[in-house]
Design a protein around this motif. Structure first.
Motif, PDB file in Angstrom:
ATOM      1  N   MET A   1      62.192  31.780  68.868  1.00 29.25           N
ATOM      2  CA  MET A   1      63.525  31.891  69.489  1.00 29.25           C
ATOM      3  C   MET A   1      64.641  31.648  68.472  1.00 29.25           C
ATOM      4  O   MET A   1      65.627  32.394  68.446  1.00 29.25           O
ATOM      5  CB  MET A   1      63.655  30.914  70.656  1.00 29.25           C
ATOM      6  N   LEU A   2      64.482  30.625  67.635  1.00 30.41           N
ATOM      7  CA  LEU A   2      65.508  30.354  66.621  1.00 30.41           C
ATOM      8  C   LEU A   2      65.614  31.510  65.636  1.00 30.41           C
ATOM      9  O   LEU A   2      66.719  31.897  65.240  1.00 30.41           O
ATOM     10  CB  LEU A   2      65.191  29.058  65.875  1.00 30.41           C
TER      11      LEU A   2
ATOM     12  N   ILE B   1      68.998  33.669  65.014  1.00 32.04           N
ATOM     13  CA  ILE B   1      69.576  33.803  63.671  1.00 32.04           C
ATOM     14  C   ILE B   1      69.619  35.264  63.248  1.00 32.04           C
ATOM     15  O   ILE B   1      70.607  35.712  62.656  1.00 32.04           O
ATOM     16  CB  ILE B   1      68.787  32.935  62.665  1.00 32.04           C
ATOM     17  N   SER B   2      68.577  36.042  63.564  1.00 24.49           N
ATOM     18  CA  SER B   2      68.561  37.470  63.209  1.00 24.49           C
ATOM     19  C   SER B   2      69.696  38.232  63.882  1.00 24.49           C
ATOM     20  O   SER B   2      70.331  39.081  63.266  1.00 24.49           O
ATOM     21  CB  SER B   2      67.227  38.105  63.614  1.00 24.49           C
ATOM     22  N   VAL B   3      69.925  37.929  65.150  1.00 27.12           N
ATOM     23  CA  VAL B   3      71.014  38.587  65.868  1.00 27.12           C
ATOM     24  C   VAL B   3      72.361  38.156  65.292  1.00 27.12           C
ATOM     25  O   VAL B   3      73.259  38.976  65.099  1.00 27.12           O
ATOM     26  CB  VAL B   3      70.928  38.287  67.380  1.00 27.12           C
ATOM     27  N   PHE B   4      72.473  36.867  64.994  1.00 26.83           N
ATOM     28  CA  PHE B   4      73.735  36.333  64.470  1.00 26.83           C
ATOM     29  C   PHE B   4      74.110  36.945  63.126  1.00 26.83           C
ATOM     30  O   PHE B   4      75.262  37.289  62.895  1.00 26.83           O
ATOM     31  CB  PHE B   4      73.648  34.806  64.365  1.00 26.83           C
ATOM     32  N   ILE B   5      73.129  37.074  62.228  1.00 24.00           N
ATOM     33  CA  ILE B   5      73.437  37.635  60.903  1.00 24.00           C
ATOM     34  C   ILE B   5      73.245  39.150  60.859  1.00 24.00           C
ATOM     35  O   ILE B   5      73.408  39.768  59.818  1.00 24.00           O
ATOM     36  CB  ILE B   5      72.609  36.964  59.791  1.00 24.00           C
ATOM     37  N   GLN B   6      72.883  39.742  61.998  1.00 25.34           N
ATOM     38  CA  GLN B   6      72.710  41.187  62.144  1.00 25.34           C
ATOM     39  C   GLN B   6      71.699  41.746  61.139  1.00 25.34           C
ATOM     40  O   GLN B   6      71.955  42.717  60.444  1.00 25.34           O
ATOM     41  CB  GLN B   6      74.051  41.895  62.023  1.00 25.34           C
TER      42      GLN B   6
ATOM     43  N   ASP C   1      68.260  43.661  60.160  1.00 30.58           N
ATOM     44  CA  ASP C   1      67.511  44.783  60.731  1.00 30.58           C
ATOM     45  C   ASP C   1      66.007  44.532  60.790  1.00 30.58           C
ATOM     46  O   ASP C   1      65.295  45.266  61.463  1.00 30.58           O
ATOM     47  CB  ASP C   1      67.763  46.052  59.913  1.00 30.58           C
ATOM     48  N   ASN C   2      65.511  43.542  60.102  1.00 26.17           N
ATOM     49  CA  ASN C   2      64.075  43.278  60.033  1.00 26.17           C
ATOM     50  C   ASN C   2      63.649  42.292  61.118  1.00 26.17           C
ATOM     51  O   ASN C   2      63.128  41.214  60.832  1.00 26.17           O
ATOM     52  CB  ASN C   2      63.703  42.729  58.656  1.00 26.17           C
ATOM     53  N   LEU C   3      63.819  42.665  62.359  1.00 28.71           N
ATOM     54  CA  LEU C   3      63.569  41.756  63.471  1.00 28.71           C
ATOM     55  C   LEU C   3      62.106  41.331  63.551  1.00 28.71           C
ATOM     56  O   LEU C   3      61.815  40.145  63.724  1.00 28.71           O
ATOM     57  CB  LEU C   3      63.999  42.388  64.798  1.00 28.71           C
ATOM     58  N   VAL C   4      61.186  42.254  63.392  1.00 25.85           N
ATOM     59  CA  VAL C   4      59.758  41.917  63.487  1.00 25.85           C
ATOM     60  C   VAL C   4      59.374  40.928  62.384  1.00 25.85           C
ATOM     61  O   VAL C   4      58.697  39.932  62.643  1.00 25.85           O
ATOM     62  CB  VAL C   4      58.879  43.190  63.426  1.00 25.85           C
ATOM     63  N   THR C   5      59.825  41.195  61.185  1.00 22.73           N
ATOM     64  CA  THR C   5      59.555  40.278  60.072  1.00 22.73           C
ATOM     65  C   THR C   5      60.147  38.909  60.347  1.00 22.73           C
ATOM     66  O   THR C   5      59.498  37.877  60.133  1.00 22.73           O
ATOM     67  CB  THR C   5      60.137  40.843  58.758  1.00 22.73           C
ATOM     68  N   ASN C   6      61.357  38.881  60.850  1.00 21.76           N
ATOM     69  CA  ASN C   6      62.010  37.610  61.146  1.00 21.76           C
ATOM     70  C   ASN C   6      61.299  36.844  62.259  1.00 21.76           C
ATOM     71  O   ASN C   6      61.206  35.614  62.222  1.00 21.76           O
ATOM     72  CB  ASN C   6      63.477  37.826  61.501  1.00 21.76           C
ATOM     73  N   LEU C   7      60.787  37.559  63.260  1.00 24.79           N
ATOM     74  CA  LEU C   7      60.045  36.894  64.336  1.00 24.79           C
ATOM     75  C   LEU C   7      58.746  36.294  63.808  1.00 24.79           C
ATOM     76  O   LEU C   7      58.354  35.196  64.203  1.00 24.79           O
ATOM     77  CB  LEU C   7      59.778  37.858  65.475  1.00 24.79           C
ATOM     78  N   LEU C   8      58.093  37.000  62.895  1.00 20.08           N
ATOM     79  CA  LEU C   8      56.879  36.454  62.282  1.00 20.08           C
ATOM     80  C   LEU C   8      57.198  35.231  61.429  1.00 20.08           C
ATOM     81  O   LEU C   8      56.450  34.248  61.431  1.00 20.08           O
ATOM     82  CB  LEU C   8      56.178  37.522  61.443  1.00 20.08           C
TER      83      LEU C   8
END
Length: 91
Positions: A37-38, A42-47, A49-56
């Protein structure tokens, strides 16, 4: 930097939940979910594009925060035990 932030925030939140007498059995799973969740926030906040990587990375950070807590607890217990043994041997 972001990974360190997620690890620290997850660790702090899980530590607070542990103080609230939540069962230790669920804390690793909760840490995993909080890390994800964090990372998403953070990914949405800093916009980013690598959402899957960030979730991992968030999942890894959540699991790592549990390991940080265990390592710190065991280290402190070992230090206290060693100091206690040294004090009792010197008497």
């Amino acid at each position: 930097m972001t990974t360190t932030l997620i690890i620290f925030l997850t660790w702090a939140i899980v530590k607070a939940l542990k103080a609230a007498k939540l069962s230790n059995r669920y804390l690793p799973m909760i840490a995993l979910l909080i890390g994800i969740m964090l990372s998403f926030i953070i990914s949405v906040f800093i916009q980013d594009d690598n959402l899957v990587t960030n979730l991992l990375i968030g999942a890894w950070s959540g699991v790592a925060s549990t390991g940080v807590n265990e390592t710190a607890s065991k280290s402190m217990n070992a230090i206290v035990s060693t100091v206690g043994n040294l004090i009792t041997k010197s008497k």
